[in-house]
Design a protein around this motif. Structure first.
Motif, mmCIF file in Angstrom:
data_model
loop_
_atom_site.group_PDB
_atom_site.id
_atom_site.type_symbol
_atom_site.label_atom_id
_atom_site.label_comp_id
_atom_site.label_asym_id
_atom_site.label_seq_id
_atom_site.Cartn_x
_atom_site.Cartn_y
_atom_site.Cartn_z
ATOM 1 N N THR A 267 0.814 -1.242 0.012
ATOM 2 C CA THR A 267 0.126 -0.059 -0.178
ATOM 3 C C THR A 267 0.971 1.229 0.006
ATOM 4 O O THR A 267 1.886 1.462 0.510
ATOM 5 C CB THR A 267 -1.035 -0.031 1.338
ATOM 6 O OG1 THR A 267 -1.629 -1.236 1.515
ATOM 7 C CG2 THR A 267 -2.007 0.994 1.030
ATOM 8 N N ILE A 268 0.545 2.108 -0.768
ATOM 9 C CA ILE A 268 1.251 3.501 -0.745
ATOM 10 C C ILE A 268 0.204 4.632 -0.516
ATOM 11 O O ILE A 268 -0.906 4.837 -1.116
ATOM 12 C CB ILE A 268 1.745 3.731 -2.271
ATOM 13 C CG1 ILE A 268 2.832 2.621 -2.299
ATOM 14 C CG2 ILE A 268 2.438 5.094 -2.232
ATOM 15 C CD1 ILE A 268 3.721 2.682 -3.579
ATOM 16 N N GLY A 269 0.491 5.484 0.320
ATOM 17 C CA GLY A 269 -0.174 6.695 0.653
ATOM 18 C C GLY A 269 0.429 7.814 0.065
ATOM 19 O O GLY A 269 1.472 8.053 0.302
ATOM 20 N N PHE A 270 -0.462 8.806 -0.127
ATOM 21 C CA PHE A 270 0.093 9.957 -0.600
ATOM 22 C C PHE A 270 -0.682 11.294 0.153
ATOM 23 O O PHE A 270 -1.895 11.271 0.193
ATOM 24 C CB PHE A 270 -0.555 10.384 -2.293
ATOM 25 C CG PHE A 270 0.270 9.549 -3.199
ATOM 26 C CD1 PHE A 270 1.520 10.221 -3.745
ATOM 27 C CD2 PHE A 270 -0.004 8.388 -3.551
ATOM 28 C CE1 PHE A 270 2.350 9.635 -4.811
ATOM 29 C CE2 PHE A 270 0.967 7.542 -4.471
ATOM 30 C CZ PHE A 270 1.997 8.344 -4.966
ATOM 31 N N ASP A 271 -0.164 12.078 0.745
ATOM 32 C CA ASP A 271 -0.694 13.374 1.077
ATOM 33 C C ASP A 271 -0.989 14.080 -0.271
ATOM 34 O O ASP A 271 -0.662 13.941 -1.315
ATOM 35 C CB ASP A 271 0.578 14.301 1.635
ATOM 36 C CG ASP A 271 0.088 15.505 2.096
ATOM 37 O OD1 ASP A 271 -1.151 15.697 2.677
ATOM 38 O OD2 ASP A 271 0.682 16.388 1.835
ATOM 39 N N ALA A 272 -1.953 15.094 0.150
ATOM 40 C CA ALA A 272 -2.752 15.984 -1.155
ATOM 41 C C ALA A 272 -2.172 17.400 -1.034
ATOM 42 O O ALA A 272 -1.318 17.490 -2.044
ATOM 43 C CB ALA A 272 -4.298 15.961 -1.040
ATOM 44 N N HIS B 237 -0.652 22.597 -5.416
ATOM 45 C CA HIS B 237 -0.277 23.806 -4.803
ATOM 46 C C HIS B 237 -1.442 24.103 -3.562
ATOM 47 O O HIS B 237 -2.643 23.868 -3.883
ATOM 48 C CB HIS B 237 -0.019 24.830 -5.513
ATOM 49 C CG HIS B 237 1.256 24.952 -6.417
ATOM 50 N ND1 HIS B 237 2.432 24.825 -5.795
ATOM 51 C CD2 HIS B 237 1.431 24.790 -7.497
ATOM 52 C CE1 HIS B 237 3.504 25.027 -6.695
ATOM 53 N NE2 HIS B 237 2.900 24.588 -7.918
ATOM 54 N N ASN B 238 -0.962 24.359 -2.419
ATOM 55 C CA ASN B 238 -1.884 24.805 -1.385
ATOM 56 C C ASN B 238 -1.279 26.081 -0.629
ATOM 57 O O ASN B 238 -1.948 27.062 -0.269
ATOM 58 C CB ASN B 238 -2.255 23.546 -0.597
ATOM 59 C CG ASN B 238 -3.296 23.949 0.717
ATOM 60 O OD1 ASN B 238 -4.291 24.345 0.349
ATOM 61 N ND2 ASN B 238 -2.713 23.909 1.764
ATOM 62 N N GLU B 239 0.004 25.773 0.141
ATOM 63 C CA GLU B 239 0.446 27.037 0.764
ATOM 64 C C GLU B 239 0.616 28.296 0.030
ATOM 65 O O GLU B 239 0.538 29.316 0.784
ATOM 66 C CB GLU B 239 1.667 26.364 1.216
ATOM 67 C CG GLU B 239 2.536 27.377 2.382
ATOM 68 C CD GLU B 239 1.745 27.635 3.542
ATOM 69 O OE1 GLU B 239 1.946 28.649 4.473
ATOM 70 O OE2 GLU B 239 0.681 26.695 4.028
ATOM 71 N N ARG B 240 0.893 28.345 -1.413
ATOM 72 C CA ARG B 240 0.945 29.522 -1.749
ATOM 73 C C ARG B 240 -0.411 30.644 -1.626
ATOM 74 O O ARG B 240 -0.147 31.860 -1.563
ATOM 75 C CB ARG B 240 1.172 29.381 -3.150
ATOM 76 C CG ARG B 240 0.207 28.611 -4.019
ATOM 77 C CD ARG B 240 0.468 28.741 -5.496
ATOM 78 N NE ARG B 240 1.673 28.489 -5.951
ATOM 79 C CZ ARG B 240 1.966 28.190 -7.517
ATOM 80 N NH1 ARG B 240 1.324 28.812 -8.325
ATOM 81 N NH2 ARG B 240 3.542 28.125 -7.770
ATOM 82 N N PHE B 241 -1.351 29.776 -1.727
ATOM 83 C CA PHE B 241 -2.872 30.348 -1.690
ATOM 84 C C PHE B 241 -2.845 30.968 0.013
ATOM 85 O O PHE B 241 -3.447 32.188 -0.008
ATOM 86 C CB PHE B 241 -3.836 29.490 -1.972
ATOM 87 C CG PHE B 241 -3.723 28.990 -3.241
ATOM 88 C CD1 PHE B 241 -3.509 29.852 -4.380
ATOM 89 C CD2 PHE B 241 -3.986 27.645 -3.656
ATOM 90 C CE1 PHE B 241 -3.475 29.416 -5.688
ATOM 91 C CE2 PHE B 241 -3.724 27.240 -4.793
ATOM 92 C CZ PHE B 241 -3.409 28.116 -5.895
ATOM 93 N N PHE B 242 -2.521 30.311 0.761
ATOM 94 C CA PHE B 242 -2.360 30.826 2.181
ATOM 95 C C PHE B 242 -1.422 32.219 2.267
ATOM 96 O O PHE B 242 -1.927 33.060 3.053
ATOM 97 C CB PHE B 242 -1.921 29.785 3.180
ATOM 98 C CG PHE B 242 -2.995 28.753 3.597
ATOM 99 C CD1 PHE B 242 -3.738 28.876 4.933
ATOM 100 C CD2 PHE B 242 -3.176 27.804 2.675
ATOM 101 C CE1 PHE B 242 -4.744 28.007 5.001
ATOM 102 C CE2 PHE B 242 -4.312 27.040 2.958
ATOM 103 C CZ PHE B 242 -4.852 27.005 4.141
#
Length: 236
Positions: free
Chosen positions: A5-10, A16-21
């Motif tokens: 099994t392999i898990g991925f964060d999103a 991209h996410n932090e750039r919008f914060f």
């Protein structure tokens, strides 16, 4: 060694996410410029986020509430209602912003789909994460989706027992050492760090250099090759 099994964060792993914060935080600085210097405002906002994450959780909604709380604090209650309205509008814009897939994300997921059970393990606002996953076009490549309140060793033990053969036969990929790597190693699995150019202060931690199940990659382009070295039987 067998991987099943392999898990991925999103966020900041697949898109991209932090750039919008950061963009919203810059707007927040402008709105509160009459009440606090930028460095002081950043310090107070981070303190509010740290204080509130246990109550509000991770994501845009908690961030927006922390901005409002900080605005009230630094202005000693004198912040105009119009500024509060601007902060709320900024939060709504973040929740509607189109996602931007990171380089090599689709190719990395596609290379492993079918060889392993793939699980998306992400934390944040439920509706926002579901929206971003739908927009990404990657959802059909995953065997399971887990949107969790936090990421701890027990979280990974539970997730990979539910969707795989246990954390010890699983690998987790993500940009956060604190959330994606260290607790996965504690759970007995592999933790693969793929740094993003922007990392939230509350997600920073020291890399566990020398740990036999820790690896770091510059980007997702090398992920399939790493997995093949760990578990060559699946690529034979």
């Amino acid at each position: 060694m067998t991987l099943t099994t392999i898990g991925f964060d999103a966020d900041d792993t697949l898109w991209h996410n932090e750039r919008f914060f950061r963009m919203t935080q810059a707007r927040f600085h402008d709105l509160l410029a009459a009440h606090a210097e930028t460095a002081h405002l950043e310090e107070r906002l981070l303190a509010a986020e740290r204080r509130n994450v246990g109550s509000y959780g991770f994501g845009v909604k908690g961030f927006t509430l922390s901005m409002i709380e900080t605005a009230i604090e630094v202005s000693e209650g004198r912040v105009p209602a119009s500024v509060i309205g601007e902060i709320l509008a900024a939060g709504r814009e973040m929740l509607a912003h189109p996602i931007e897939i990171l380089p090599h994300a689709r190719e990395a997921v596609e290379a492993l789909a079918g060889r392993y059970r793939l699980v998306l393990v992400t934390k944040g606002d439920l509706l926002d994460q579901e929206r971003k996953l739908a927009q990404s076009g990657l959802g059909d490549l995953f065997d399971a989706i887990e949107i969790v309140s936090d990421k701890r060793a027990e979280t990974y033990r539970t997730v990979f027992a539910r969707h795989g053969s246990g954390a010890d036969q699983a690998l987790m990929v993500g940009n956060s050492l604190k959330s994606d790597v260290l607790p996965m190693l504690e759970a007995g699995g592999w933790g693969v760090h793929v740094p993003h150019e922007m990392t939230w202060a509350l997600e920073q931690a020291t890399a566990p250099l020398g740990h036999p199940r820790f690896a770091e990659l510059p980007d997702l382009a090398q992920l399939a090759e790493l997995v093949a070295r760990i578990d060559p039987s699946s690529f034979g």
